[in-house]
Write a protein that holds these residues in place. Structure first.
Motif, PDB file in Angstrom:
ATOM      1  N   ILE A 184       0.780  -1.338   0.056  1.00  0.00           N
ATOM      2  CA  ILE A 184      -0.296   0.089  -0.502  1.00  0.00           C
ATOM      3  C   ILE A 184       0.816   1.072  -0.121  1.00  0.00           C
ATOM      4  O   ILE A 184       0.409   2.107  -0.271  1.00  0.00           O
ATOM      5  CB  ILE A 184      -0.998   0.116   1.223  1.00  0.00           C
ATOM      6  N   SER A 185       1.818   1.229   0.709  1.00  0.00           N
ATOM      7  CA  SER A 185       2.957   2.744   0.760  1.00  0.00           C
ATOM      8  C   SER A 185       3.155   2.789  -0.477  1.00  0.00           C
ATOM      9  O   SER A 185       3.683   4.106  -0.774  1.00  0.00           O
ATOM     10  CB  SER A 185       4.096   1.955   1.583  1.00  0.00           C
ATOM     11  N   VAL A 186       3.357   2.170  -1.593  1.00  0.00           N
ATOM     12  CA  VAL A 186       4.709   1.879  -3.224  1.00  0.00           C
ATOM     13  C   VAL A 186       2.998   2.398  -3.992  1.00  0.00           C
ATOM     14  O   VAL A 186       2.851   2.591  -4.768  1.00  0.00           O
ATOM     15  CB  VAL A 186       4.977   0.440  -3.399  1.00  0.00           C
ATOM     16  N   GLN A 187       1.665   1.810  -3.387  1.00  0.00           N
ATOM     17  CA  GLN A 187       0.662   2.477  -3.691  1.00  0.00           C
ATOM     18  C   GLN A 187       0.423   4.031  -4.198  1.00  0.00           C
ATOM     19  O   GLN A 187      -0.055   4.404  -5.080  1.00  0.00           O
ATOM     20  CB  GLN A 187      -0.626   1.811  -3.911  1.00  0.00           C
ATOM     21  N   ALA A 188       0.910   4.735  -2.373  1.00  0.00           N
ATOM     22  CA  ALA A 188       0.071   5.432  -1.921  1.00  0.00           C
ATOM     23  C   ALA A 188       1.945   6.711  -2.596  1.00  0.00           C
ATOM     24  O   ALA A 188       1.461   7.927  -3.310  1.00  0.00           O
ATOM     25  CB  ALA A 188       0.210   6.105  -0.983  1.00  0.00           C
ATOM     26  N   LEU A 189       2.694   5.799  -2.978  1.00  0.00           N
ATOM     27  CA  LEU A 189       3.923   6.674  -3.289  1.00  0.00           C
ATOM     28  C   LEU A 189       3.307   6.965  -4.747  1.00  0.00           C
ATOM     29  O   LEU A 189       4.147   7.971  -6.112  1.00  0.00           O
ATOM     30  CB  LEU A 189       5.400   5.588  -3.387  1.00  0.00           C
ATOM     31  N   ARG A 190       2.759   5.954  -6.003  1.00  0.00           N
ATOM     32  CA  ARG A 190       2.598   5.497  -7.278  1.00  0.00           C
ATOM     33  C   ARG A 190       1.832   6.721  -7.686  1.00  0.00           C
ATOM     34  O   ARG A 190       1.275   7.575  -8.410  1.00  0.00           O
ATOM     35  CB  ARG A 190       2.680   4.534  -7.505  1.00  0.00           C
ATOM     36  N   ALA A 191       0.302   7.190  -6.696  1.00  0.00           N
ATOM     37  CA  ALA A 191      -0.789   7.741  -6.770  1.00  0.00           C
ATOM     38  C   ALA A 191       0.055  10.130  -6.715  1.00  0.00           C
ATOM     39  O   ALA A 191      -0.336   9.899  -7.999  1.00  0.00           O
ATOM     40  CB  ALA A 191      -2.014   7.797  -5.797  1.00  0.00           C
ATOM     41  N   LEU A 192       1.363   9.483  -5.930  1.00  0.00           N
ATOM     42  CA  LEU A 192       1.287  10.967  -5.361  1.00  0.00           C
ATOM     43  C   LEU A 192       2.226  11.414  -6.808  1.00  0.00           C
ATOM     44  O   LEU A 192       2.063  12.432  -7.042  1.00  0.00           O
ATOM     45  CB  LEU A 192       2.240  11.096  -4.109  1.00  0.00           C
ATOM     46  N   ALA A 193       3.619  10.685  -7.336  1.00  0.00           N
ATOM     47  CA  ALA A 193       4.125  10.885  -8.685  1.00  0.00           C
ATOM     48  C   ALA A 193       3.252  11.075  -9.605  1.00  0.00           C
ATOM     49  O   ALA A 193       3.374  11.890 -10.481  1.00  0.00           O
ATOM     50  CB  ALA A 193       4.842   8.791  -8.537  1.00  0.00           C
ATOM     51  N   ALA A 194       2.048  10.391  -9.685  1.00  0.00           N
ATOM     52  CA  ALA A 194       0.834  10.672 -10.933  1.00  0.00           C
ATOM     53  C   ALA A 194       0.881  11.934 -10.745  1.00  0.00           C
ATOM     54  O   ALA A 194       0.637  12.298 -12.235  1.00  0.00           O
ATOM     55  CB  ALA A 194      -0.455   9.507 -10.863  1.00  0.00           C
ATOM     56  N   TRP A 195       0.751  12.834 -10.232  1.00  0.00           N
ATOM     57  CA  TRP A 195      -0.321  13.831  -9.141  1.00  0.00           C
ATOM     58  C   TRP A 195       1.470  14.712  -9.465  1.00  0.00           C
ATOM     59  O   TRP A 195       0.542  15.929  -9.858  1.00  0.00           O
ATOM     60  CB  TRP A 195      -0.853  14.073  -8.076  1.00  0.00           C
ATOM     61  N   VAL A 196       1.694  14.517  -9.115  1.00  0.00           N
ATOM     62  CA  VAL A 196       3.245  15.595  -9.410  1.00  0.00           C
ATOM     63  C   VAL A 196       3.400  15.553 -11.229  1.00  0.00           C
ATOM     64  O   VAL A 196       3.683  16.606 -11.314  1.00  0.00           O
ATOM     65  CB  VAL A 196       4.659  14.964  -8.368  1.00  0.00           C
ATOM     66  N   VAL A 197       3.097  14.558 -11.668  1.00  0.00           N
ATOM     67  CA  VAL A 197       3.318  14.881 -13.256  1.00  0.00           C
ATOM     68  C   VAL A 197       2.295  15.702 -13.382  1.00  0.00           C
ATOM     69  O   VAL A 197       2.075  16.503 -15.086  1.00  0.00           O
ATOM     70  CB  VAL A 197       3.340  13.710 -13.851  1.00  0.00           C
ATOM     71  N   VAL A 198       0.855  15.601 -13.534  1.00  0.00           N
ATOM     72  CA  VAL A 198      -0.045  16.108 -13.618  1.00  0.00           C
ATOM     73  C   VAL A 198      -0.566  17.600 -13.538  1.00  0.00           C
ATOM     74  O   VAL A 198       0.003  18.678 -14.275  1.00  0.00           O
ATOM     75  CB  VAL A 198      -1.570  16.369 -12.542  1.00  0.00           C
ATOM     76  N   CYS A 199       0.495  17.957 -12.454  1.00  0.00           N
ATOM     77  CA  CYS A 199       1.232  19.699 -11.991  1.00  0.00           C
ATOM     78  C   CYS A 199       2.002  19.960 -12.748  1.00  0.00           C
ATOM     79  O   CYS A 199       1.864  20.919 -13.075  1.00  0.00           O
ATOM     80  CB  CYS A 199       1.470  19.400 -10.302  1.00  0.00           C
ATOM     81  N   HIS A 200       3.090  18.902 -13.211  1.00  0.00           N
ATOM     82  CA  HIS A 200       4.091  19.411 -13.571  1.00  0.00           C
ATOM     83  C   HIS A 200       3.761  20.039 -15.597  1.00  0.00           C
ATOM     84  O   HIS A 200       3.945  21.414 -15.250  1.00  0.00           O
ATOM     85  CB  HIS A 200       4.786  18.098 -14.305  1.00  0.00           C
ATOM     86  N   HIS A 201       2.271  19.206 -16.099  1.00  0.00           N
ATOM     87  CA  HIS A 201       2.100  19.315 -16.778  1.00  0.00           C
ATOM     88  C   HIS A 201       0.735  20.562 -17.296  1.00  0.00           C
ATOM     89  O   HIS A 201       0.795  21.242 -17.887  1.00  0.00           O
ATOM     90  CB  HIS A 201       1.081  18.223 -17.874  1.00  0.00           C
ATOM     91  N   PHE A 202      -0.055  20.563 -15.747  1.00  0.00           N
ATOM     92  CA  PHE A 202      -0.278  21.784 -15.931  1.00  0.00           C
ATOM     93  C   PHE A 202       0.411  22.826 -16.152  1.00  0.00           C
ATOM     94  O   PHE A 202       0.217  24.402 -16.759  1.00  0.00           O
ATOM     95  CB  PHE A 202      -1.138  22.303 -14.267  1.00  0.00           C
ATOM     96  N   MET A 203       1.456  22.974 -15.612  1.00  0.00           N
ATOM     97  CA  MET A 203       2.406  24.855 -15.841  1.00  0.00           C
ATOM     98  C   MET A 203       2.628  24.685 -17.445  1.00  0.00           C
ATOM     99  O   MET A 203       2.768  25.128 -17.689  1.00  0.00           O
ATOM    100  CB  MET A 203       3.916  24.339 -14.750  1.00  0.00           C
ATOM    101  N   GLN A 204       2.795  23.366 -17.879  1.00  0.00           N
ATOM    102  CA  GLN A 204       3.360  22.977 -19.243  1.00  0.00           C
ATOM    103  C   GLN A 204       2.546  23.424 -20.007  1.00  0.00           C
ATOM    104  O   GLN A 204       2.443  24.992 -20.622  1.00  0.00           O
ATOM    105  CB  GLN A 204       4.225  21.772 -19.839  1.00  0.00           C
ATOM    106  N   ILE A 205       1.417  23.789 -20.235  1.00  0.00           N
ATOM    107  CA  ILE A 205       0.159  23.390 -20.608  1.00  0.00           C
ATOM    108  C   ILE A 205      -0.257  24.500 -20.462  1.00  0.00           C
ATOM    109  O   ILE A 205      -1.200  25.825 -21.704  1.00  0.00           O
ATOM    110  CB  ILE A 205      -1.324  22.520 -20.830  1.00  0.00           C
ATOM    111  N   PHE A 206      -0.797  25.284 -19.182  1.00  0.00           N
ATOM    112  CA  PHE A 206      -1.472  26.743 -19.866  1.00  0.00           C
ATOM    113  C   PHE A 206      -0.132  28.019 -19.384  1.00  0.00           C
ATOM    114  O   PHE A 206      -0.655  28.877 -19.900  1.00  0.00           O
ATOM    115  CB  PHE A 206      -1.932  26.417 -17.670  1.00  0.00           C
ATOM    116  N   PHE A 207       1.069  26.769 -19.337  1.00  0.00           N
ATOM    117  CA  PHE A 207       1.876  28.864 -19.161  1.00  0.00           C
ATOM    118  C   PHE A 207       3.226  28.418 -19.664  1.00  0.00           C
ATOM    119  O   PHE A 207       3.766  29.002 -19.729  1.00  0.00           O
ATOM    120  CB  PHE A 207       2.703  28.727 -17.320  1.00  0.00           C
TER     121      PHE A 207
END
Length: 344
Positions: free
Chosen positions: A3-26
């Motif tokens: 479960i700890s790895v699952q949590a980290l995988r989810a966090l990594a995915a959302w970090v990438v989401v924020c990264h691409h938000f900065m790319q696409i919008f700004f």
């Protein structure tokens, strides 16, 4: 799955989401420290993904012997349907909205190569990216799966070395000889091996449970990533990512039984694939109607989360189980027919 790895995988995915938000919008032009952090460091989510992928594939295949073809088929029916769906959706979005997306382009050759996980120059002219640009990481994933399938030909104790040798041969030898694309001459591929090493440590009981030491290791890994640029990606981001993954494994007793974290981890692959589609849709709406980018992002986040959950339930999990049952039935029918012929 830990479960700890699952949590980290989810966090990594959302970090990438924020990264691409900065790319696409700004276009990666941040105006504040948080935006600058996701602009500069958000791509590290991919490194964490690769380490986790090596760990998960190693642990899930321990004490199992199967034909290499069966391993690859299982990975294909798990990975490909969602990827093809969102690649097709991205292609359609480019065709419909191209006047508003001058940087995006599509042609049939590149589209087909994208579906086949064959690296090629994007017709938009911005590098070796498939139609669904986040799919560049899946080209490495599929290579890893292909090479990992070789291990079933050898004794279990030799398997990590076989994968390491195969990755080295592909990345350092075949690419330099021009046998395969130079795309694979990237030290990011060795992050899969870091995950396998963590898997070996975990299987042998070398990772002790703890709290404060793992937390300090996570802080150290994050500070290293924050202060180092990805110019030497394996050393600067890959190793710290592996430290973070290893520390999370050590923290597993504090995560056990958390169903929410498990679900978030389960959905992470779909979140990773579809988030760019939602963000591009949000960007088009913001551009046309003059909406505040952060307000649009606040709407995109629950849409991505809900879409990721639905995608996991209906495409990743549901379709995978149906395809696997169908393939197992055909395999069993074939074995019964072969046995009948032998008896006859």
């Amino acid at each position: 799955m830990l479960i700890s790895v699952q949590a980290l995988r989810a966090l990594a995915a959302w970090v990438v989401v924020c990264h691409h938000f900065m790319q696409i919008f700004f276009d990666f032009h941040a105006t504040g420290p948080i935006g600058q952090f996701f602009t500069d460091k958000g791509a590290v989510g991919v490194d964490i993904f690769f380490v986790i992928s090596g760990l998960v594939i190693y642990l899930s295949t321990q004490n199992k012997d199967m034909p290499a073809g069966r391993f690859m088929v299982n990975r294909i029916i798990r990975i490909v349907p969602a990827y093809w769906l969102y690649t097709a959706a991205m292609g359609l979005l480019i065709l419909v909205a191209q006047p508003l997306m001058p940087h995006a382009a599509i042609d049939w050759t590149h589209f087909i190569l994208s579906l086949l996980f064959i690296p090629s120059e994007n017709p938009g002219g911005y590098g070796m990216y498939p139609t669904l640009n986040v799919g560049w990481t899946l080209n490495y994933e599929m290579l890893f799966y292909l090479l990992f399938s070789l291990v079933f030909l050898f004794e279990q104790r030799h398997r990590p070395l076989i994968v390491a040798a195969a990755l080295f041969a592909v990345s350092e030898v075949l690419t330099r000889l021009g046998v395969i694309s130079h795309f694979y001459r990237n030290d990011i591929v060795y992050e899969f091996l870091l995950g396998i090493a963590i898997g070996v440590f975990h299987r042998r009981g070398w990772i002790a449970n703890g709290l404060w030491l793992p937390l300090l290791a996570i802080v150290g890994g994050l500070l290293t990533i924050y202060h180092l640029a990805p110019s030497d990606r394996l050393l600067h981001w890959g190793l710290p990512s592996a430290v973070i993954v290893l520390a999370c494994v050590s923290l597993e007793p504090y995560f056990q039984g958390n169903r929410l974290l498990k679900v978030l981890g389960d959905c992470s692959y779909s979140v990773y694939l579809l988030h760019v589609l939602v963000l591009y849709g949000g960007w088009l709406a913001a551009t046309r109607y003059g909406l505040n980018p952060y307000a649009v992002f606040a709407v995109c986040v629950p849409l991505i989360a809900l879409g990721g959950w639905c995608s996991y339930q209906w495409i990743e999990k549901g379709l995978y189980l149906r395809l696997k049952d169908w393939l197992d039935k055909r395999r069993n029918d074939g074995e019964l027919k072969a046995l009948s012929r032998q008896e006859y």
